[in-house]
Design a protein around this motif. Structure first.
Motif, mmCIF file in Angstrom:
data_model
loop_
_atom_site.group_PDB
_atom_site.id
_atom_site.type_symbol
_atom_site.label_atom_id
_atom_site.label_comp_id
_atom_site.label_asym_id
_atom_site.label_seq_id
_atom_site.Cartn_x
_atom_site.Cartn_y
_atom_site.Cartn_z
ATOM 1 N N SER A 6 0.847 -1.182 0.000
ATOM 2 C CA SER A 6 0.000 0.000 0.000
ATOM 3 C C SER A 6 0.894 1.247 0.000
ATOM 4 C CB SER A 6 -0.884 -0.046 1.250
ATOM 5 O OG SER A 6 -1.553 1.168 1.371
ATOM 6 N N VAL A 7 0.621 2.165 -0.900
ATOM 7 C CA VAL A 7 1.439 3.379 -1.002
ATOM 8 C C VAL A 7 0.536 4.597 -0.875
ATOM 9 C CG1 VAL A 7 2.969 4.748 -2.484
ATOM 10 C CG2 VAL A 7 3.167 2.247 -2.449
ATOM 11 N N ARG A 8 0.838 5.401 0.142
ATOM 12 C CA ARG A 8 0.082 6.658 0.326
ATOM 13 C C ARG A 8 0.830 7.773 -0.393
ATOM 14 N NH1 ARG A 8 -3.491 10.338 3.164
ATOM 15 N NH2 ARG A 8 -4.917 8.723 2.524
ATOM 16 N N ILE A 9 0.109 8.523 -1.230
ATOM 17 C CA ILE A 9 0.739 9.649 -1.936
ATOM 18 C C ILE A 9 0.349 10.924 -1.210
ATOM 19 C CG2 ILE A 9 1.043 10.833 -4.141
ATOM 20 C CD1 ILE A 9 0.061 8.252 -5.509
ATOM 21 N N GLN A 10 1.316 11.428 -0.464
ATOM 22 C CA GLN A 10 1.103 12.637 0.333
ATOM 23 C C GLN A 10 0.816 13.815 -0.599
ATOM 24 O OE1 GLN A 10 1.156 12.143 3.560
ATOM 25 N NE2 GLN A 10 2.440 13.613 4.640
ATOM 26 N N ASN A 13 -3.581 12.946 -1.136
ATOM 27 C CA ASN A 13 -4.522 12.233 -0.290
ATOM 28 C C ASN A 13 -5.002 10.952 -0.957
ATOM 29 O OD1 ASN A 13 -5.312 12.519 2.241
ATOM 30 N ND2 ASN A 13 -7.180 13.708 1.816
ATOM 31 N N ASP A 15 -4.381 6.718 -1.832
ATOM 32 C CA ASP A 15 -3.737 5.448 -1.484
ATOM 33 C C ASP A 15 -3.841 4.539 -2.691
ATOM 34 O OD1 ASP A 15 -3.113 5.649 1.453
ATOM 35 O OD2 ASP A 15 -5.242 6.212 1.451
ATOM 36 N N CYS A 53 8.198 7.389 4.383
ATOM 37 C CA CYS A 53 8.067 6.256 5.290
ATOM 38 C C CYS A 53 8.137 4.974 4.467
ATOM 39 C CB CYS A 53 6.706 6.386 5.986
ATOM 40 S SG CYS A 53 6.381 5.098 7.141
ATOM 41 N N ASP A 86 5.195 -1.247 2.721
ATOM 42 C CA ASP A 86 4.201 -0.173 2.548
ATOM 43 C C ASP A 86 4.939 1.160 2.632
ATOM 44 O OD1 ASP A 86 2.235 -2.056 2.390
ATOM 45 O OD2 ASP A 86 1.551 -1.828 4.461
ATOM 46 N N THR A 88 4.905 5.737 2.367
ATOM 47 C CA THR A 88 4.302 7.059 2.188
ATOM 48 C C THR A 88 5.294 7.863 1.370
ATOM 49 O OG1 THR A 88 3.205 6.954 4.328
ATOM 50 C CG2 THR A 88 3.406 9.123 3.319
ATOM 51 N N GLU A 90 6.027 11.484 -1.230
ATOM 52 C CA GLU A 90 5.583 12.833 -1.565
ATOM 53 C C GLU A 90 6.260 13.276 -2.864
ATOM 54 O OE1 GLU A 90 6.802 15.903 1.184
ATOM 55 O OE2 GLU A 90 4.950 16.997 0.761
#
Ligand code: FES
Length: 346
Positions: A6-10, A13, A15, A53, A86, A88, A90
């Protein structure tokens, strides 16, 4: 079974899910989460992002694009890096609303319907797709070379409204896997071709007040042909100039096509230029011809595509003629990194 992360793109907003051997950029574009990018092969640095992260594998990210210090600072190339956990991240580039529609990256299948010699060592390849590909004028697709499975990049030369029938211009490279080894040898009309797209952020999509100059070298004409047709049909610019540079007359193509566009659109001007042959048209390096045609380029924009030396010369020439750097957009034939199987636009 392949691991998924899972990759969150700061900042967006968003995922997304990324497979263990999939680049972050590929997964984002397929999820229709636009990230800045140009070459998709590690050579331009447009897709740089900060890993806030988690851990990534940088693969063969070249040192000239991503230095050891940048890696130590947590930077990565979105088009090269794959997740090891996983994440995070930016993006460093602007992911905000730029007023340009973005279409998701997809895999496509098509059939070769046209394969013509159009200039010296240059072929026009037209693919009829099974399903339409939406794209912006100026973008490119990656054709998958059969048996080798590697991707080669070619810009669409047709207007985006013709989204089932894609036109590409292919220049022969001696020893080239996709050109000498495929398009110029074994490829036949009726052959099935796999491709993916659209890719890249070189485009002219929105209406603008300033006149535009398009400058192309060789098959760098391809995305400019798409842009010219789109800009004229949609009345995007008050005046449009197209310069196409070649060495000899045998290098020019689609001359009649552009002459007819001139007849149809009085605010469109087509200027082919030859650097090694005297003829009835403009003679000299295409950038020199532009410089001699304009005493100032202030208040104009430019779209450049061709070999890096031509593009660099054009940028210098246009700045000398007072064009604002933010209004100069460039697409180069990218140099294939020794470690990468992918090659060149267009
Ligand atoms: S380096 Fe990633 S898009 Fe160019």
């Amino acid at each position: 079974m392949s691991e998924k992360y899972s990759v969150r793109i700061q900042g967006k907003n968003a995922d997304i899910t990324v497979e263990e051997n999939q680049s972050i950029l590929d997964a984002a574009l397929r999820a229709n989460e636009w990230l800045p990018h140009s070459c998709t092969q590690g050579t331009c640095g447009t897709c740089k992002l900060k890993v806030l992260c988690g851990e990534v594998d940088h693969h063969q990210s070249p040192e000239y694009t991503l230095t050891a210090e940048e890696k130590a600072d947590g930077l990565a190339l979105g088009c090269m890096a794959t997740p090891l956990s996983d994440l995070t991240v930016e993006p460093l580039g602007n992911t905000g609303d730029d007023g340009v529609p973005h279409y998701p990256l997809r895999d496509y299948e098509g059939t070769v319907v046209v394969l013509d010699d159009i200039a010296a060592n240059t072929r026009r390849l037209v693919l009829e797709l099974d399903t339409p590909m939406q794209f912006n004028a100026g973008q490119y697709a990656e054709l998958i070379v059969p048996e080798h499975g590697v991707a080669r990049q070619y810009s669409m030369a047709n207007a985006p409204t013709e989204n089932r029938r894609l036109e590409f211009h292919v220049k022969l490279t001696v020893g080239g896997l996709s050109t000498e080894g495929w398009v110029f040898s074994s490829m036949t009309v009726g052959e099935r071709v796999s491709l993916r797209g659209p890719l890249g952020q070189f485009n002219l999509v929105n209406k603008q007040d300033e006149p535009a100059i398009l400058i192309g070298g060789g098959t760098g004409l391809a995305p400019l042909k798409s842009i010219a047709q789109h800009a004229l049909a949609e009345a995007l610019v008050p005046e449009l100039f197209l310069y196409h540079g070649g060495r000899r007359q045998e290098d020019l193509y689609d001359v009649e096509f552009f002459r007819q566009l001139e007849d149809r659109y009085p605010h469109f001007h087509y200027r082919p230029a030859l650097s090694e042959e005297q003829w009835e048209g403009a003679t000299g390096l295409v950038t020199d011809v532009v410089v001699s045609d304009f005493s100032t380029c202030k208040g104009m924009s430019a779209f450049l595509c061709g070999p890096p030396a031509m593009v660099d010369a054009a940028v210098k020439a246009l700045k000398r003629r007072r064009m604002a750097p933010r209004l100069i957009f460039r697409e180069e034939f990218t140099i294939t990194p020794a470690t990468s199987p992918a090659p060149a636009v267009p």
